[in-house]
Design a protein around this motif. Structure first.
Motif, PDB file in Angstrom:
ATOM      1  N   ARG A  11      -0.486  -9.509   4.485  1.00 46.39           N
ATOM      2  CA  ARG A  11      -1.367 -10.300   3.622  1.00 46.39           C
ATOM      3  C   ARG A  11      -2.827 -10.184   4.072  1.00 46.39           C
ATOM      4  N   TYR A  12      -3.030 -10.137   5.406  1.00 41.81           N
ATOM      5  CA  TYR A  12      -4.404 -10.007   5.898  1.00 41.81           C
ATOM      6  C   TYR A  12      -4.966  -8.623   5.588  1.00 41.81           C
ATOM      7  N   CYS A  27      -5.840  -8.624   1.893  1.00 41.69           N
ATOM      8  CA  CYS A  27      -7.088  -9.363   1.641  1.00 41.69           C
ATOM      9  C   CYS A  27      -8.297  -8.593   2.180  1.00 41.69           C
ATOM     10  N   GLY A  69      -4.903  -3.229  -1.627  1.00 41.04           N
ATOM     11  CA  GLY A  69      -5.949  -4.231  -1.790  1.00 41.04           C
ATOM     12  C   GLY A  69      -7.287  -3.602  -2.131  1.00 41.04           C
ATOM     13  N   ALA A  92      -9.068 -12.722  -2.970  1.00 44.51           N
ATOM     14  CA  ALA A  92      -8.174 -13.050  -1.856  1.00 44.51           C
ATOM     15  C   ALA A  92      -7.656 -14.487  -1.982  1.00 44.51           C
ATOM     16  N   THR A 117      -4.361 -14.556  -3.596  1.00 39.17           N
ATOM     17  CA  THR A 117      -3.265 -14.179  -2.705  1.00 39.17           C
ATOM     18  C   THR A 117      -2.911 -15.325  -1.766  1.00 39.17           C
ATOM     19  N   VAL A 118      -3.939 -15.884  -1.130  1.00 36.21           N
ATOM     20  CA  VAL A 118      -3.708 -16.976  -0.185  1.00 36.21           C
ATOM     21  C   VAL A 118      -3.117 -18.183  -0.905  1.00 36.21           C
TER      22      VAL A 118
END
Lengths: 52, 181
Positions: free
Chosen positions: B12-13, B16, B93, B137, B140-141
């Protein structure tokens, strides 16, 4: 982060949109053009949600 | 899609981070292109043109007007499994972050692109690009933090009308502040 109900409230898309509006307003009141550009970009970026 | 286990942990990071880099890349290209486009007219002309264009795009976003906007009408293929847990999401991303590789269901990115193209200095382009990447982002978060069953998308769809209104107001506030300076 927290109980599910609170977590869902915090991360609800409406909450995020409201926060972005608050940040945009704060940026204007603070008078920093850089923050206004960031708020503009963030609002546009978040508006694309659903395209992924 | 974001419900997949591949989006947990470092993926995920990386995703992003890719969003941020892609958005910054597009902002840079627009800034460079804009340095040439702006030679065609004095700044005051561009400011008024921007005000009109942003108003039209905001009305489109609210559903008042309907007109075609350029976009790439296809989905970005997922490279997540092919390039590993970090570089796959990073590339994915990045491609999404550029906003030129997939559908754009909103007119606000077009308005932002015009603002960068016709008005932004390097610092402003950097700020707008970073903001755009962070905004993407946030989806996503928000999705991953909201629940584990992808119901964030359902919440978005259920409140989309009001969410878009709020975002248009926020965008208008920020844009007006920039245009009036």
């Amino acid at each position: 982060m927290g109980p599910p109900a609170i977590r869902r409230l915090v991360w609800h898309p409406m909450t995020i949109a409201g926060c972005l509006a608050g940040v945009a307003t704060a940026a204007v009141l603070a008078g920093g053009p850089g923050f206004a550009w960031i708020a503009m970009g963030a609002t546009a970026g978040f508006a694309t949600s659903g395209s992924v | 899609m974001l419900n997949s286990p591949v989006w947990r942990g470092p993926a995920r990071y990386a995703f992003c981070g890719g969003l941020l880099l892609g958005a910054l890349g597009t902002a840079f290209v627009l800034l460079v292109a804009g340095s040439l486009v702006r030679l065609a007219a004095p700044p005051v002309v561009w400011r008024w043109a921007l005000a009109g264009a942003v108003a039209l795009l905001a009305l489109r976003e609210l559903g008042v007007l309907r007109f075609w906007l350029p976009q790439n009408p296809r989905l970005v293929p997922e490279y997540v499994h092919r390039h590993g847990p970090v570089f796959g999401p990073l590339q994915f991303g990045f491609e999404i972050g550029t906003s030129v590789r997939t559908y754009t269901p909103s007119a606000l990115p077009h308005a932002t692109a015009l603002m960068i193209l016709l008005l932004a200095d390097p610092l402003a382009a950097l700020a707008a690009g970073a903001g755009f990447g962070l905004g993407r982002a946030l989806m996503t978060v928000g999705n991953l933090s909201f629940s584990g069953d992808n119901s964030w998308d359902d919440a978005w769809i259920a409140g989309e009308r009001w969410i878009r209104r709020i975002l248009v107001v926020a965008f208008a506030v920020a844009t007006t502040a920039v245009l009036l300076r």
